[in-house]
Scaffold this active site. Sequence first.
Site, PDB file in Angstrom:
ATOM      1  N   SER A 113       0.795  -1.220   0.000  1.00 31.35           N
ATOM      2  CA  SER A 113       0.000   0.000   0.000  1.00 31.35           C
ATOM      3  C   SER A 113       0.833   1.279   0.000  1.00 31.35           C
ATOM      4  O   SER A 113       1.597   1.516  -0.907  1.00 31.35           O
ATOM      5  CB  SER A 113      -0.956  -0.044   1.191  1.00 31.35           C
ATOM      6  OG  SER A 113      -1.825   1.023   1.115  1.00 31.35           O
ATOM      7  N   ASP A 277      -2.570   6.350  -3.460  1.00 29.80           N
ATOM      8  CA  ASP A 277      -1.408   5.724  -2.825  1.00 29.80           C
ATOM      9  C   ASP A 277      -0.816   4.609  -3.682  1.00 29.80           C
ATOM     10  O   ASP A 277      -1.178   4.452  -4.850  1.00 29.80           O
ATOM     11  CB  ASP A 277      -1.805   5.183  -1.443  1.00 29.80           C
ATOM     12  CG  ASP A 277      -2.756   4.006  -1.551  1.00 29.80           C
ATOM     13  OD1 ASP A 277      -3.488   3.939  -2.562  1.00 29.80           O
ATOM     14  OD2 ASP A 277      -2.769   3.146  -0.654  1.00 29.80           O
ATOM     15  N   ARG A 282      -6.392   4.492  -1.651  1.00 26.21           N
ATOM     16  CA  ARG A 282      -6.553   5.687  -0.820  1.00 26.21           C
ATOM     17  C   ARG A 282      -6.706   6.940  -1.674  1.00 26.21           C
ATOM     18  O   ARG A 282      -6.343   6.936  -2.849  1.00 26.21           O
ATOM     19  CB  ARG A 282      -5.329   5.883   0.073  1.00 26.21           C
ATOM     20  CG  ARG A 282      -5.110   4.770   1.054  1.00 26.21           C
ATOM     21  CD  ARG A 282      -3.974   5.121   1.983  1.00 26.21           C
ATOM     22  NE  ARG A 282      -3.790   4.081   2.984  1.00 26.21           N
ATOM     23  CZ  ARG A 282      -3.191   4.258   4.132  1.00 26.21           C
ATOM     24  NH1 ARG A 282      -2.699   5.450   4.435  1.00 26.21           N
ATOM     25  NH2 ARG A 282      -3.063   3.265   4.985  1.00 26.21           N
TER      26      ARG A 282
HETATM   27  C1  G16 Z   1      -4.930  -0.410   5.597  1.00 27.34           C
HETATM   28  C2  G16 Z   1      -6.322  -0.818   5.973  1.00 27.34           C
HETATM   29  C3  G16 Z   1      -7.089   0.381   6.451  1.00 27.34           C
HETATM   30  C4  G16 Z   1      -6.367   1.058   7.583  1.00 27.34           C
HETATM   31  C5  G16 Z   1      -4.971   1.410   7.148  1.00 27.34           C
HETATM   32  C6  G16 Z   1      -4.132   1.960   8.285  1.00 27.34           C
HETATM   33  O1  G16 Z   1      -4.959   0.427   4.501  1.00 27.34           O
HETATM   34  O2  G16 Z   1      -7.008  -1.399   4.894  1.00 27.34           O
HETATM   35  O3  G16 Z   1      -8.336  -0.062   6.852  1.00 27.34           O
HETATM   36  O4  G16 Z   1      -7.046   2.206   7.985  1.00 27.34           O
HETATM   37  O5  G16 Z   1      -4.316   0.259   6.682  1.00 27.34           O
HETATM   38  O6  G16 Z   1      -3.985   0.965   9.224  1.00 27.34           O
HETATM   39  P1  G16 Z   1      -3.014   1.149  10.440  1.00 27.34           P
HETATM   40  O7  G16 Z   1      -3.521   2.363  11.176  1.00 27.34           O
HETATM   41  O8  G16 Z   1      -3.148  -0.121  11.215  1.00 27.34           O
HETATM   42  O9  G16 Z   1      -1.630   1.401   9.906  1.00 27.34           O
HETATM   43  P2  G16 Z   1      -3.926   0.271   3.317  1.00 27.34           P
HETATM   44  O10 G16 Z   1      -4.244   1.394   2.384  1.00 27.34           O
HETATM   45  O11 G16 Z   1      -2.568   0.387   3.962  1.00 27.34           O
HETATM   46  O12 G16 Z   1      -4.177  -1.074   2.751  1.00 27.34           O
END
Ligand code: G16
Length: 543
Positions: A113, A277, A282
Amino acid sequence: MTVITVKTKAFLDQKPGTSGLRKKVKQFQVQHYLENFVQSIFSAVEFPENATLVVGGDGRYYNKEAIQTILKMAAANGIKRVLVGQNGLLSTPAVSNLIRKYECVGGIVLSASHNPGGPNGDFGIKFNAANGGPALERVTDSIFTVTKSITEYQILESDDIDLHTLGCSSLGDMEVEIIDPVIDYVKMMEDLFDFNAIQTMIAGGFSIKFDAMHAITGPYAKAIFEERLGAEAGSVINAVPLTDFGGGHPDPNPVYAKTLVEHMFSETAADFGAASDGDGDRNIILGKGIYVAPSDSLAILTANAHIAPAYKNGISGAARSMPTSMAVDRVAADLGVPCFETPTGWKFFGNLLDANQITICGEESAGTGSDHIREKDGIWAVLLWLNILAVTQKSVKQLTTEHWRKFGRNYYSRHDYEGIDKAAANKLMNDLRSKLDQFPGRCFGLEQIQKADDFEYCDPTDNSVTSGQGVRIIFESGCRIVFRLSGTGTDGATLRVYLERYEGDISRTELETQDALAEMILIADQIADLSTLTGMDKPSVIS
Ligand code: G16
């Protein structure tokens, strides 16, 4: 071509985090590390006969190598057919769409991500289920269980597949179809939004600046904003996906998308700015001289979704992750629909979406989405904004400030302390947990704590309970401070401190966010002894 069984030893650190398994590339390159996790997916999930899987990733370093391994292991594990994005590329929302559209049994997404890429950066792998969404906790728990006792894996001995040429080929008994990563996604967006209205607005001189951050959304954004909607060439910047994201950090926030933010606050700013992202799920939204906080964006989109054709009959409900500001709650109440509060992680929205209890959901971490797929979706959010602006003929600033005037403003900010010592981070959280009973009634200046807890969620659709999801300190005034550790970082620990204050006086809704939250910032430091325990005198990222 023969299937071989390879002896291996378990790695004990393969527990999926907030969103799949994320580690340093170098860790994934350790012999058998990737294979163990992939085999654990195939062993833990019961795939039917004739199963079709989707495989693709955000193009980061090690993406293509991992895909070759996954394809050979899928063939050895009896998968019938795999759809692979050309050159191994697929955005996370595109994977979700393909799984649903072609009724696949699931998908494997290669991405870390928003984390940086390159040989010294991060890599990740995530399993998505047949509904197109990230696997539920019970599935990731079973995968983790297998990783702890795995002794062997199956893989097909064969040459690598050509990932570039579109069309079908065979790998053992398995069919591999290389597909265009963009076409199906563009079609879905055309079905959801009023492209004519957006096109007319753009033809009338409305300008866009979209920063793809050298990540996966580049090809999607070019196809949609420039080629289909007529935005001027060059409206999409950093459009070519690079394995190391050009050395940048593909996290769309005011720090890592600094160039875009500076442009949007300059004399020559475009009418609309956005960024996505690493894997395209995102988004951040900006207008001339305004940055829309993701929590506000969720609330504004929820309030105005009915303007877009896909949501013209209204929404069934909304949801936000617990740390996300409560701005959307006010909108849902106004619309007379329920608003759910879930733990952090998109996977927690899946059941609510499947049960049609919600139509729109989102998170403070720059994610918004709807029931069109089961992932958050960066370009979807941008198009919904554009559709609303095109029909209302308002600017981003006007729409946002009018929203605050109607609903009041939930001043909100997240302070991240990145890369801190894991033991210190755990101590900070454990200290807070041990004091939960002592918090209610304590006063800090004029603020008095009403309630303190460690957030627990009971999924209303299947009654599954998820606990330990972050310490909430709720004040009599409605202010909130939330402390939680990130589940997506790979360097030490990242402490997230979420601060919120509601302002109902409409003459005070345009203050500077950090000023409006100054008191909460001080209280957070007093409650958690932040500077001592993190060893940092200020957060590394404020968003
Ligand atoms: C992931 C999750 C999201 C979460 C984010 C941040 O997003 O799918 O639901 O809000 O991580 O998570 P954390 O606060 O645990 O770092 P992504 O875009 O990284 O796949």
